[in-house]
Motif scaffolding. Structure first.
Motif, PDB file in Angstrom:
ATOM      1  N   ARG A 115      -4.739  13.795 -21.944  1.00  5.28           N
ATOM      2  CA  ARG A 115      -4.622  12.950 -23.131  1.00  5.28           C
ATOM      3  C   ARG A 115      -3.208  12.404 -23.265  1.00  5.28           C
ATOM      4  O   ARG A 115      -3.008  11.240 -23.615  1.00  5.28           O
ATOM      5  N   ARG A 116      -2.218  13.268 -22.988  1.00  6.85           N
ATOM      6  CA  ARG A 116      -0.825  12.837 -23.089  1.00  6.85           C
ATOM      7  C   ARG A 116      -0.519  11.730 -22.072  1.00  6.85           C
ATOM      8  O   ARG A 116       0.250  10.802 -22.360  1.00  6.85           O
ATOM      9  N   LEU A 117      -1.109  11.822 -20.894  1.00 12.29           N
ATOM     10  CA  LEU A 117      -0.841  10.852 -19.822  1.00 12.29           C
ATOM     11  C   LEU A 117      -1.763   9.634 -19.888  1.00 12.29           C
ATOM     12  O   LEU A 117      -1.605   8.704 -19.092  1.00 12.29           O
ATOM     13  N   GLU A 118      -2.732   9.674 -20.797  1.00 10.07           N
ATOM     14  CA  GLU A 118      -3.694   8.579 -20.978  1.00 10.07           C
ATOM     15  C   GLU A 118      -4.526   8.348 -19.725  1.00 10.07           C
ATOM     16  O   GLU A 118      -4.717   7.211 -19.278  1.00 10.07           O
ATOM     17  N   ILE A 119      -5.019   9.450 -19.161  1.00 13.00           N
ATOM     18  CA  ILE A 119      -5.932   9.382 -18.026  1.00 13.00           C
ATOM     19  C   ILE A 119      -7.106  10.308 -18.320  1.00 13.00           C
ATOM     20  O   ILE A 119      -7.094  11.067 -19.295  1.00 13.00           O
ATOM     21  N   ASP A 120      -8.143  10.248 -17.490  1.00 12.09           N
ATOM     22  CA  ASP A 120      -9.300  11.121 -17.649  1.00 12.09           C
ATOM     23  C   ASP A 120      -9.048  12.471 -16.976  1.00 12.09           C
ATOM     24  O   ASP A 120      -8.263  12.565 -16.029  1.00 12.09           O
ATOM     25  N   GLU A 121      -9.739  13.489 -17.448  1.00  9.91           N
ATOM     26  CA  GLU A 121      -9.537  14.834 -16.904  1.00  9.91           C
ATOM     27  C   GLU A 121      -9.883  14.912 -15.416  1.00  9.91           C
ATOM     28  O   GLU A 121      -9.269  15.679 -14.673  1.00  9.91           O
ATOM     29  N   ASP A 122     -10.870  14.118 -14.978  1.00  2.00           N
ATOM     30  CA  ASP A 122     -11.247  14.175 -13.565  1.00  2.00           C
ATOM     31  C   ASP A 122     -10.260  13.411 -12.682  1.00  2.00           C
ATOM     32  O   ASP A 122     -10.436  13.342 -11.460  1.00  2.00           O
ATOM     33  N   GLU A 123      -9.218  12.852 -13.292  1.00  2.00           N
ATOM     34  CA  GLU A 123      -8.158  12.177 -12.537  1.00  2.00           C
ATOM     35  C   GLU A 123      -6.897  13.036 -12.444  1.00  2.00           C
ATOM     36  O   GLU A 123      -5.856  12.576 -11.999  1.00  2.00           O
ATOM     37  N   LEU A 124      -7.019  14.307 -12.829  1.00  2.00           N
ATOM     38  CA  LEU A 124      -5.869  15.193 -12.912  1.00  2.00           C
ATOM     39  C   LEU A 124      -6.185  16.535 -12.275  1.00  2.00           C
ATOM     40  O   LEU A 124      -7.273  17.080 -12.443  1.00  2.00           O
ATOM     41  N   LEU A 125      -5.195  17.077 -11.546  1.00  2.00           N
ATOM     42  CA  LEU A 125      -5.323  18.415 -10.966  1.00  2.00           C
ATOM     43  C   LEU A 125      -4.020  19.163 -11.181  1.00  2.00           C
ATOM     44  O   LEU A 125      -2.948  18.695 -10.787  1.00  2.00           O
ATOM     45  N   ILE A 126      -4.092  20.331 -11.836  1.00  2.00           N
ATOM     46  CA  ILE A 126      -2.932  21.189 -12.033  1.00  2.00           C
ATOM     47  C   ILE A 126      -2.657  21.927 -10.725  1.00  2.00           C
ATOM     48  O   ILE A 126      -3.574  22.428 -10.081  1.00  2.00           O
ATOM     49  N   LYS A 179       3.886   4.771 -14.135  1.00  2.49           N
ATOM     50  CA  LYS A 179       3.449   5.869 -14.991  1.00  2.49           C
ATOM     51  C   LYS A 179       2.102   6.366 -14.480  1.00  2.49           C
ATOM     52  O   LYS A 179       1.425   5.688 -13.691  1.00  2.49           O
ATOM     53  N   GLU A 180       1.725   7.550 -14.921  1.00  3.69           N
ATOM     54  CA  GLU A 180       0.513   8.176 -14.387  1.00  3.69           C
ATOM     55  C   GLU A 180      -0.733   7.317 -14.601  1.00  3.69           C
ATOM     56  O   GLU A 180      -1.614   7.261 -13.738  1.00  3.69           O
ATOM     57  N   SER A 181      -0.820   6.637 -15.737  1.00  7.27           N
ATOM     58  CA  SER A 181      -2.019   5.853 -16.028  1.00  7.27           C
ATOM     59  C   SER A 181      -2.182   4.644 -15.110  1.00  7.27           C
ATOM     60  O   SER A 181      -3.264   4.033 -15.083  1.00  7.27           O
ATOM     61  N   ASP A 182      -1.160   4.319 -14.324  1.00  8.90           N
ATOM     62  CA  ASP A 182      -1.281   3.217 -13.371  1.00  8.90           C
ATOM     63  C   ASP A 182      -2.299   3.499 -12.271  1.00  8.90           C
ATOM     64  O   ASP A 182      -2.725   2.576 -11.571  1.00  8.90           O
ATOM     65  N   ILE A 183      -2.685   4.769 -12.119  1.00  6.66           N
ATOM     66  CA  ILE A 183      -3.708   5.087 -11.101  1.00  6.66           C
ATOM     67  C   ILE A 183      -5.031   4.401 -11.422  1.00  6.66           C
ATOM     68  O   ILE A 183      -5.858   4.184 -10.521  1.00  6.66           O
ATOM     69  N   GLN A 184      -5.239   4.049 -12.692  1.00  9.12           N
ATOM     70  CA  GLN A 184      -6.491   3.402 -13.073  1.00  9.12           C
ATOM     71  C   GLN A 184      -6.498   1.919 -12.703  1.00  9.12           C
ATOM     72  O   GLN A 184      -7.557   1.307 -12.626  1.00  9.12           O
ATOM     73  N   CYS A 224      -2.091  13.180 -10.123  1.00  5.52           N
ATOM     74  CA  CYS A 224      -2.939  12.191 -10.790  1.00  5.52           C
ATOM     75  C   CYS A 224      -3.424  11.195  -9.736  1.00  5.52           C
ATOM     76  O   CYS A 224      -2.613  10.627  -9.006  1.00  5.52           O
ATOM     77  N   ALA A 225      -4.724  10.982  -9.683  1.00  2.00           N
ATOM     78  CA  ALA A 225      -5.302  10.071  -8.692  1.00  2.00           C
ATOM     79  C   ALA A 225      -6.735   9.750  -9.086  1.00  2.00           C
ATOM     80  O   ALA A 225      -7.283  10.332 -10.039  1.00  2.00           O
ATOM     81  N   ARG A 226      -7.341   8.844  -8.340  1.00  2.00           N
ATOM     82  CA  ARG A 226      -8.730   8.499  -8.620  1.00  2.00           C
ATOM     83  C   ARG A 226      -9.604   9.749  -8.434  1.00  2.00           C
ATOM     84  O   ARG A 226      -9.265  10.645  -7.656  1.00  2.00           O
ATOM     85  N   PRO A 227     -10.731   9.832  -9.142  1.00  2.00           N
ATOM     86  CA  PRO A 227     -11.553  11.051  -9.124  1.00  2.00           C
ATOM     87  C   PRO A 227     -11.978  11.518  -7.737  1.00  2.00           C
ATOM     88  O   PRO A 227     -11.980  12.723  -7.466  1.00  2.00           O
ATOM     89  N   ASP A 228     -12.343  10.604  -6.845  1.00  2.00           N
ATOM     90  CA  ASP A 228     -12.799  11.048  -5.525  1.00  2.00           C
ATOM     91  C   ASP A 228     -11.660  11.682  -4.738  1.00  2.00           C
ATOM     92  O   ASP A 228     -11.880  12.629  -3.968  1.00  2.00           O
ATOM     93  N   PHE A 229     -10.438  11.208  -4.921  1.00  2.00           N
ATOM     94  CA  PHE A 229      -9.286  11.814  -4.242  1.00  2.00           C
ATOM     95  C   PHE A 229      -9.043  13.211  -4.801  1.00  2.00           C
ATOM     96  O   PHE A 229      -8.818  14.165  -4.039  1.00  2.00           O
ATOM     97  N   ILE A 230      -9.105  13.343  -6.124  1.00  2.00           N
ATOM     98  CA  ILE A 230      -8.915  14.652  -6.760  1.00  2.00           C
ATOM     99  C   ILE A 230     -10.006  15.621  -6.324  1.00  2.00           C
ATOM    100  O   ILE A 230      -9.738  16.794  -6.011  1.00  2.00           O
ATOM    101  N   ASN A 231     -11.247  15.165  -6.276  1.00  2.00           N
ATOM    102  CA  ASN A 231     -12.350  16.040  -5.876  1.00  2.00           C
ATOM    103  C   ASN A 231     -12.169  16.544  -4.450  1.00  2.00           C
ATOM    104  O   ASN A 231     -12.505  17.686  -4.129  1.00  2.00           O
ATOM    105  N   GLY A 232     -11.629  15.684  -3.580  1.00  2.00           N
ATOM    106  CA  GLY A 232     -11.380  16.103  -2.210  1.00  2.00           C
ATOM    107  C   GLY A 232     -10.351  17.214  -2.122  1.00  2.00           C
ATOM    108  O   GLY A 232     -10.417  18.079  -1.242  1.00  2.00           O
ATOM    109  N   LEU A 233      -9.398  17.218  -3.043  1.00  2.00           N
ATOM    110  CA  LEU A 233      -8.388  18.280  -3.079  1.00  2.00           C
ATOM    111  C   LEU A 233      -8.937  19.535  -3.736  1.00  2.00           C
ATOM    112  O   LEU A 233      -8.598  20.659  -3.351  1.00  2.00           O
TER     113      LEU A 233
END
Length: 349
Positions: A64-75, A182-187, A213-222
């Motif tokens: 929420r702070r980065l203005e992206i979706d949760e599936d675009e983020l990996l801790i 910024k992180e939201s530029d991934i969109q 932060c990346a597109r969902p398919d990239f995050i899912n691959g990780l």
């Protein structure tokens, strides 16, 4: 290890333990950490609890702070952990780096067997050739020299090379005044991957918490084979505190940059040293003598630590890297140390 080698290593460790002023680190050393320390003391019972849902809670708050979706983020396990995770997930890929660059990039790519191409030093982003390249690795500002890539040049790079993944480490984004990604530029740019951490800008390196932060398919691959076992419940609680109390971690960046300019100006007055000022609050200094000799003198005689190639920094053997400390008296001590070197005529040795 022989007794002689052990003794030498012990003496070197003892020297570093005596260091009062560390100009080598890129951490913002002016952070007010007492409130977060007090908070964590009150939460100490978390050491007996597994992270559980804490990571998901942080992901929700951070997205929420980065203005992206949760599936675009990996801790991840720190910023370096983010680099290693991407490199390992694409073992054998073809990567392009722009020297000088962060050693975390070099080490992770080597470990993961990437075919690494180095652009000639000083190459502009507009001149990069990415034919056959899978990944380009950048940091803003650049580690170790403080170079700041212009926002429009980064956007042009993303548009010009849509089939190449551009990985940008923004862990030190707070260190510059210029507009940047910024992180939201991934969109907007599906070939953009952003890395960051809570280590340097917050002086919380011990937490070892970062994110990708990346597109969902990239995050899912990780995410498929990744479990962040290195992240503790207490570390996640610290990150939660940072996100809820952002004003407590504001960097006085204009003052820090001004201090850097003043420090560079004073260094340039000393024979045998020439600063290479950057747009970030850290910069390189060219020495007429081997940099490691200067560093050893400063450590032994003045209890001052500066960055050198021998410390694993991607710079030349006649360069040191420094970042001003928060107080003028501390920066004056570095000037006195460098003057001491020059006045003792070490430059002629």
């Amino acid at each position: 290890m022989t007794h002689t080698a052990k003794g030498s290593a012990r003496r070197e460790q003892e020297k570093e333990e005596e260091v009062v002023l560390d100009f080598s680190t890129l951490k913002w050393q002016g952070a007010r950490l007492d409130p977060i320390k007090e908070h964590l003391v009150n939460q100490i019972d978390l050491i007996s609890k597994a992270p559980g849902d804490s990571s998901a809670r942080i992901a929700r708050l951070l997205s929420r702070r980065l203005e992206i979706d949760e599936d675009e983020l990996l801790i991840t396990d720190g910023g370096d952990g983010a680099v290693r995770l991407i490199a390992d997930a694409h073992r054998g890929a073809r990567s392009l780096i722009l020297p000088p660059t962060g050693m975390e990039f070099r080490q992770a790519l080597h470990h993961a067997g990437h075919e690494v191409t180095e652009a000639p030093e000083g190459t502009q982003l507009s001149d990069l050739v990415t034919d056959g390249i899978d990944f380009v690795w950048l940091s803003v500002p650049n580690n170790p020299d403080g170079k700041v890539y212009r926002h429009r040049d980064l956007l042009s790079l993303l548009k010009k090379h849509p089939d190449t993944t551009i990985i940008v480490d923004l862990s030190m984004r707070k260190y510059v005044l210029e507009e940047t990604l910024k992180e939201s530029d991934i969109q907007k740019y599906p070939n953009l991957v952003v890395l960051s951490s809570f280590s340097r800008a917050y002086n919380l390196a011990g937490l070892c918490v970062g994110y990708i932060c990346a597109r969902p398919d990239f995050i899912n691959g990780l995410r498929e084979d990744y479990v962040p076992t290195g992240i503790s419940s207490l570390a996640l609680e610290a990150v939660h505190y940072v996100l809820v109390h952002p004003a407590s971690f504001t960097i006085p960046i204009r003052k820090w940059l001004r201090d850097a300019r003043l420090l560079a100006k004073e260094i340039d007055k000393i024979e045998g040293f020439e600063s290479k000022l950057s747009d970030a609050p850290f910069f390189l200094v060219e020495c007429s003598s081997p940099a490691q000799q200067v560093a050893e003198y400063l450590l032994k005689e003045h209890h001052i630590l500066v960055g050198t190639a021998a410390k694993g920094i991607d710079i030349h053997g006649n360069e040191i890297r420094i970042a001003p400390l928060p107080h003028q008296a501390e920066n004056d001590a570095l000037i006195e140390g460098l003057r001491g070197w020059a006045e003792a005529d070490h430059a002629t040795l």
